[in-house]
Every structure is written in C-alpha cells, then in structure tokens.
Enzyme design. Structure first.
Site, short mmCIF file in Angstrom:
data_model
loop_
_atom_site.label_atom_id
_atom_site.label_comp_id
_atom_site.label_asym_id
_atom_site.label_seq_id
_atom_site.Cartn_x
_atom_site.Cartn_y
_atom_site.Cartn_z
N ALA A 1 1.02 -1.68 0.13
CA ALA A 1 -0.27 -0.06 -0.30
C ALA A 1 1.00 0.78 -0.13
CB ALA A 1 -1.49 0.20 1.36
N CYS A 2 1.98 0.76 0.30
CA CYS A 2 2.80 2.15 0.60
C CYS A 2 3.30 2.94 -1.20
CB CYS A 2 4.25 1.80 0.83
SG CYS A 2 4.35 1.66 2.44
N TYR B 1 10.36 3.03 -0.66
CA TYR B 1 10.09 2.12 -0.75
C TYR B 1 8.86 1.80 -1.25
CZ TYR B 1 7.34 -1.53 2.18
OH TYR B 1 6.36 -3.31 1.98
N GLU C 1 9.75 -3.36 13.40
CA GLU C 1 8.11 -4.22 13.71
C GLU C 1 7.22 -2.98 13.23
OE1 GLU C 1 10.98 -3.41 15.53
OE2 GLU C 1 9.83 -2.10 17.33
N THR D 1 -4.08 7.27 10.64
CA THR D 1 -5.13 6.01 10.75
C THR D 1 -4.63 5.12 9.43
OG1 THR D 1 -5.91 7.45 9.13
CG2 THR D 1 -7.88 7.48 10.22
N ARG D 2 -4.51 3.70 10.00
CA ARG D 2 -3.93 2.70 9.16
C ARG D 2 -5.12 1.43 9.41
NH1 ARG D 2 -0.99 6.14 9.04
NH2 ARG D 2 1.43 5.92 8.31
P1 NAD Z 1 9.78 -9.88 6.66
O1 NAD Z 1 10.92 -9.05 6.42
O2 NAD Z 1 9.42 -10.54 6.60
O3 NAD Z 1 10.22 -10.76 5.43
C1 NAD Z 1 11.15 -10.93 3.67
C2 NAD Z 1 12.15 -11.76 4.01
O4 NAD Z 1 12.57 -11.27 2.42
C3 NAD Z 1 13.08 -11.60 5.22
O5 NAD Z 1 13.52 -12.78 5.76
C4 NAD Z 1 14.54 -11.14 4.66
O6 NAD Z 1 15.33 -11.73 5.75
C5 NAD Z 1 14.20 -11.46 3.18
N1 NAD Z 1 15.01 -11.22 2.37
C6 NAD Z 1 15.44 -9.48 2.19
N2 NAD Z 1 16.23 -9.56 1.52
C7 NAD Z 1 16.72 -10.51 1.36
C8 NAD Z 1 17.79 -11.14 0.70
N3 NAD Z 1 19.17 -10.48 -0.13
N4 NAD Z 1 18.46 -12.34 -0.40
C9 NAD Z 1 17.28 -13.68 0.25
N5 NAD Z 1 16.30 -13.08 1.05
C10 NAD Z 1 15.75 -11.86 1.46
O7 NAD Z 1 8.46 -9.58 5.78
P2 NAD Z 1 6.86 -9.63 5.71
O8 NAD Z 1 6.25 -8.81 6.45
O9 NAD Z 1 7.16 -11.36 5.93
O10 NAD Z 1 7.00 -9.25 4.27
C11 NAD Z 1 6.63 -9.95 2.59
C12 NAD Z 1 6.54 -9.33 1.86
O11 NAD Z 1 6.05 -8.79 1.92
C13 NAD Z 1 7.41 -8.16 1.80
O12 NAD Z 1 7.53 -8.24 0.20
C14 NAD Z 1 7.20 -7.35 1.99
O13 NAD Z 1 7.65 -5.78 1.24
C15 NAD Z 1 5.70 -6.80 1.11
N6 NAD Z 1 4.43 -5.90 1.91
C16 NAD Z 1 4.78 -6.28 3.35
C17 NAD Z 1 3.51 -5.79 4.00
C18 NAD Z 1 2.85 -6.56 5.76
O14 NAD Z 1 2.81 -5.56 6.81
N7 NAD Z 1 3.79 -7.62 6.32
C19 NAD Z 1 2.82 -4.88 3.79
C20 NAD Z 1 2.70 -4.52 2.44
C21 NAD Z 1 3.65 -5.40 1.91
N1 GDD Z 2 6.25 0.71 13.61
C1 GDD Z 2 5.76 2.26 14.67
N2 GDD Z 2 5.96 1.43 15.89
N3 GDD Z 2 5.36 2.59 14.82
C2 GDD Z 2 4.95 3.60 15.19
C3 GDD Z 2 4.87 2.95 16.92
C4 GDD Z 2 5.23 2.31 17.53
O1 GDD Z 2 6.35 2.17 18.73
N4 GDD Z 2 4.04 4.52 17.25
C5 GDD Z 2 3.11 5.16 16.48
N5 GDD Z 2 3.76 4.41 14.83
C6 GDD Z 2 3.42 4.99 14.31
C7 GDD Z 2 3.91 5.35 12.91
O2 GDD Z 2 4.59 6.18 12.68
C8 GDD Z 2 3.47 5.42 11.51
O3 GDD Z 2 2.54 6.43 11.81
C9 GDD Z 2 1.85 4.25 12.21
O4 GDD Z 2 2.09 3.82 13.53
C10 GDD Z 2 2.26 2.97 11.45
O5 GDD Z 2 3.21 2.62 10.87
P1 GDD Z 2 3.65 0.74 10.99
O6 GDD Z 2 2.67 0.21 11.04
O7 GDD Z 2 4.90 0.87 11.06
O8 GDD Z 2 3.55 1.63 8.90
P2 GDD Z 2 3.22 1.70 7.96
O9 GDD Z 2 1.84 1.36 8.23
O10 GDD Z 2 2.97 3.16 8.08
O11 GDD Z 2 3.57 1.37 6.69
C11 GDD Z 2 3.58 -0.27 7.01
O12 GDD Z 2 2.78 -0.60 6.20
C12 GDD Z 2 3.23 -0.56 4.79
C13 GDD Z 2 1.89 -1.72 4.44
O13 GDD Z 2 0.97 -1.13 4.26
C14 GDD Z 2 5.05 -0.69 6.77
O14 GDD Z 2 5.64 -1.96 7.56
C15 GDD Z 2 5.25 -1.15 4.73
O15 GDD Z 2 6.53 -1.70 5.04
C16 GDD Z 2 4.26 -1.64 4.20
O16 GDD Z 2 4.68 -1.54 3.47
#
Ligand code: NAD
Ligand code: GDD
Length: 339
Positions: free
Chosen positions: A121-122, A151, A193, A221-222
């Site tokens: 969603a980013c 990202y 995290e 919000t999220r």
């Molecule tokens: P995660 O970080 O737990 O998993 C990603 C994995 O990719 C990790 O285990 C990491 O070691 C591996 N990785 C990174 N670089 C690598 C490399 N060079 N070679 C081999 N492995 C490598 O993240 P996730 O939450 O499981 O997310 C999985 C996918 O979903 C990612 O592409 C992430 O961007 C996407 N995504 C996740 C979220 C979310 O909220 N979790 C949201 C939006 C998109």
């Molecule tokens: N992580 C984190 N930790 N966020 C916090 C905290 C804290 O202690 N306190 C407040 N927040 C606020 C952040 O500042 C942000 O405004 C909001 O909570 C959400 O933060 P995250 O959950 O860390 O990330 P995100 O929703 O902005 O983005 C995530 O979601 C994307 C997909 O929807 C990221 O994980 C992205 O990698 C992912 O692609």
C-alpha cells in the site's frame, strides 16, 4: 501436489505461507538470506536454502525448471522507523529491485507457471492519504504516482516490472498490494516492527500504572490485516484468472491511538498513552518522528468483485492472538536476561 518456491520464506508472511502450503500437501522450497526465527523449518518447508537473492546465481539455483509457483516475498523492508527516516533508502531500493530483476527474468527462463509478487500500500500517492478520515487507496488511484517513501517507489517499479514481463514474455503474474499485515511469528522488536507488534510489545513490557509511547499525535489512521486472512486472500487470488494489482488488506480503519488502546484493553493493565511528536520526539531520538501518511485504509471492492470473497475478522480478534504471542516473547527475553 505443486512444486512451490517461496522467496523470503524466512520472514513473517513467507513462513506462514509455507506452513499452509506444506500442510496442503505441496512441495515447498524456501530461500531466504536468514533462517526463520520463530518457525521450525520442518513446519514450513521441505527444503530451506539460505542464500542472497540479489545474487543472480542464487536465484538460478533456487528457481528450477518444473516449478509450478513462485511466491516472491523477499524484500528489504520494515515498519515506519525503517522506511520513513530515510536512513535505509539506497539499500531498500537497490536490494529489493535487484531481487525482483533477478527473479522475474529467471521465472521466464525456467518457464515457471505462476508468480506471485507482494507489492505494498506504500505505493499509493501521498496526496490521497493526507486526510486521516478519508484516505483513498482504490487501485485505480495509483497514478499519477507519488509514493511518500523510496520503499513505495521500488514497489511501484517492481509491480510494473512483473506486469511488463507478463505483456512481453507471457509470465503469468499475480500482483497484490498488502496493507499492514500482522500476527504471531512477525517482527516484534529491533526497529523493523510495525505498529501492531510495537503496541503489543510496549504494553507487554509495561508495569501496571505506567505509560506507553506512541509516535505522533496518534490520530493517524491505518488498517491491519491478520496473517491467516492474508494467506487465504493470497491463495484465492492465485487460483483466480485476475492478475491485479489488487489490494489485500482490511477495511477496518483505526487511529494509532485506538490501536494502542486496544492492546492496553487486551492486557487488562491500567496504562496511559504518551504521544511523542515534533520537537519532543527529535529531542529524545535525534531524528524526525517517522510518521508516514496521515491516513490509509484498504479498498476491497476490486478484490471482492474478482474473487467473490472478503476478509471479515475484526481487528480485535487478531490483536488478542498477537498480544498473547508477543507477551510470551517478552517473558522469554526477560528470562534470557536474568540468567
Ligand atoms: P519480512 O521482512 O518478515 O520478510 C521478508 C524476507 O525477505 C525476510 O525474511 C528477509 O530476510 C528476506 N530477504 C531480504 N533480503 C533478502 C535477500 N537479499 N535474499 C534473500 N532473502 C532476503 O516481511 P514480511 O512482512 O513477511 O513481508 C513479505 C513481503 O510483503 C515483502 O515483500 C514486503 O515488502 C511485503 N509487504 C508486507 C507488508 C506487511 O505489513 N507485512 C505490507 C506490505 C507489503
Ligand atoms: N512501527 C511503529 N512503532 N509505528 C508507530 C509506533 C511504534 O512504536 N508508534 C506510533 N507509530 C505510528 C507510525 O509513526 C505510523 O504513523 C503508524 O504508527 C504506522 O506505522 P507502521 O505500522 O510501522 O507502518 P505503516 O503502516 O506506516 O507502513 C507499513 O505498512 C505498509 C503497508 O501498508 C510498513 O510496514 C510498510 O513496510 C508496509 O508496506
């Protein structure tokens, strides 16, 4: 039985996906740069290859002829602290784009039948996410592009890469845009995290009567999707004829303070929320508060129309399971430190 490869299966979503697909009887091979921290490898796959997917020779080895499905989840990623400070921008773009360039080409060369790509969603434009009460993340709103992080730009580039391979080389792709997925066995400490895990950890670590720190004014919000529903949505999408891009997320939008309060309520502790923002945040940490967009919510009409299914579990149910798991991790860590 399908032959399945999960790239990034040593991570949160990939581990859960591997467990589900192995349980269904498929042959699962995982490749990740690191081992899984919370799953036993036998539980999630038949073969676990530790390798760096930015290296084309590793991708060549892992993606063999005869593979039915590749799930490309490997990425250099994390929550707000990792992607919004700007500290990791070059690595995030270089590493993730290189992985995707390697994987898309190899999947064509090895005639992989279907490839899943996890976008985010980013990638949605910042200008549609400035009003915390009314964000727009409909798939059709993606262009003109204006993601608020590198990202997000990389995700957009890679979506287009897979779709280009689809048009030019008939690569059978499925592109999904995940909206903040959470649950047990996910990153819960260390700086990568996301907010659901961070809130659970901060609450679990606090004593009765204490405070938890929430970044920003807490009004941003999220929406958050529980991991089991995410996996279900991915598999239904893979079975469909639609190749996306499509949102996979929840439409239950909450403020971050509501999320924090939910974690507090689940713990049954009496805790206060301390919103740390602006100069106060900078004075404490020495960098700008990593906030990201003001509002974000999944828009699920396209998914429902195409797949005829929708996610339905309330956030609270997933947060209860996640809190219990993180509480255990916090307790285990405390024991580790005491001996
Ligand atoms: P995660 O970080 O737990 O998993 C990603 C994995 O990719 C990790 O285990 C990491 O070691 C591996 N990785 C990174 N670089 C690598 C490399 N060079 N070679 C081999 N492995 C490598 O993240 P996730 O939450 O499981 O997310 C999985 C996918 O979903 C990612 O592409 C992430 O961007 C996407 N995504 C996740 C979220 C979310 O909220 N979790 C949201 C939006 C998109
Ligand atoms: N992580 C984190 N930790 N966020 C916090 C905290 C804290 O202690 N306190 C407040 N927040 C606020 C952040 O500042 C942000 O405004 C909001 O909570 C959400 O933060 P995250 O959950 O860390 O990330 P995100 O929703 O902005 O983005 C995530 O979601 C994307 C997909 O929807 C990221 O994980 C992205 O990698 C992912 O692609």
């Amino acid at each position: 039985m399908k032959k399945i490869v999960i790239l990034g299966g040593g991570g949160f979503i990939g581990g859960h996906l591997g467990r589900r697909l192995k349980h269904e009887g498929h042959h699962v091979r995982i490749c990740d740069i690191k081992k899984h921290e919370y799953f036993d490898h036998n539980e999630i796959c038949h073969e676990f290859i530790v390798g760096d997917l930015t290296d084309p020779s590793v991708v060549k080895l892992v993606v063999e002829e005869g593979v039915d499905e590749v799930y490309q989840l490997a990425a250099d990623m994390g929550g707000a602290l990792y992607i919004f400070t700007g500290e990791h921008d070059a690595d995030v773009m270089h590493n993730s784009a290189t992985i995707n360039l390697n994987v898309a080409r190899e999947c064509v060369l090895k005639k992989v039948k279907k490839v899943f790509y996890s976008s985010s969603a980013c990638m949605y434009p910042e200008h549609n996410q400035l009003d915390s009460d009314n964000p727009n993340c409909e798939e059709s709103s993606a262009y003109p592009a204006n993601p608020d992080s590198e990202y997000g730009w990389e995700k957009l580039f890679s979506e287009r890469l897979y779709l280009a391979y689809n048009r030019n080389y008939d690569l059978n792709v499925r592109v999904a845009r995940f909206h903040n997925i959470f649950g047990p066995q996910g990153t819960w400490m260390g700086g990568k995290e996301k907010s659901p895990a961070a809130m659970c950890r901060k609450v679990a670590e606090q004593n009765e009567g204490g405070q938890i720190e929430v970044w920003g004014n807490g009004k941003q919000t999220r929406s958050f999707l529980y991991i089991d529903e995410c996996i279900e949505a991915v598999l239904k999408f893979m079975e469909s004829d639609f190749f996306g891009p499509v949102n996979i997320g929840s439409e239950e939008m909450v403020s971050i303070n509501e999320l924090a309060q939910m974690a507090i309520d689940i713990s049954q502790k009496n805790l206060e929320i301390n919103n740390l923002e602006g100069q106060d945040f900078f004075d404490k940490y020495g960098f700008k508060c990593p906030l990201g967009v003001k509002g974000r919510n999944s828009h699920n009409k396209l998914y429902k129309d195409k797949m005829g299914w929708e996610v339905s579990q309330p956030l609270r149910v997933g947060m209860e399971k996640t809190y219990q798991w993180i509480l255990k991790q916090v307790e285990n860590k405390a024991v580790e430190h005491s001996i």
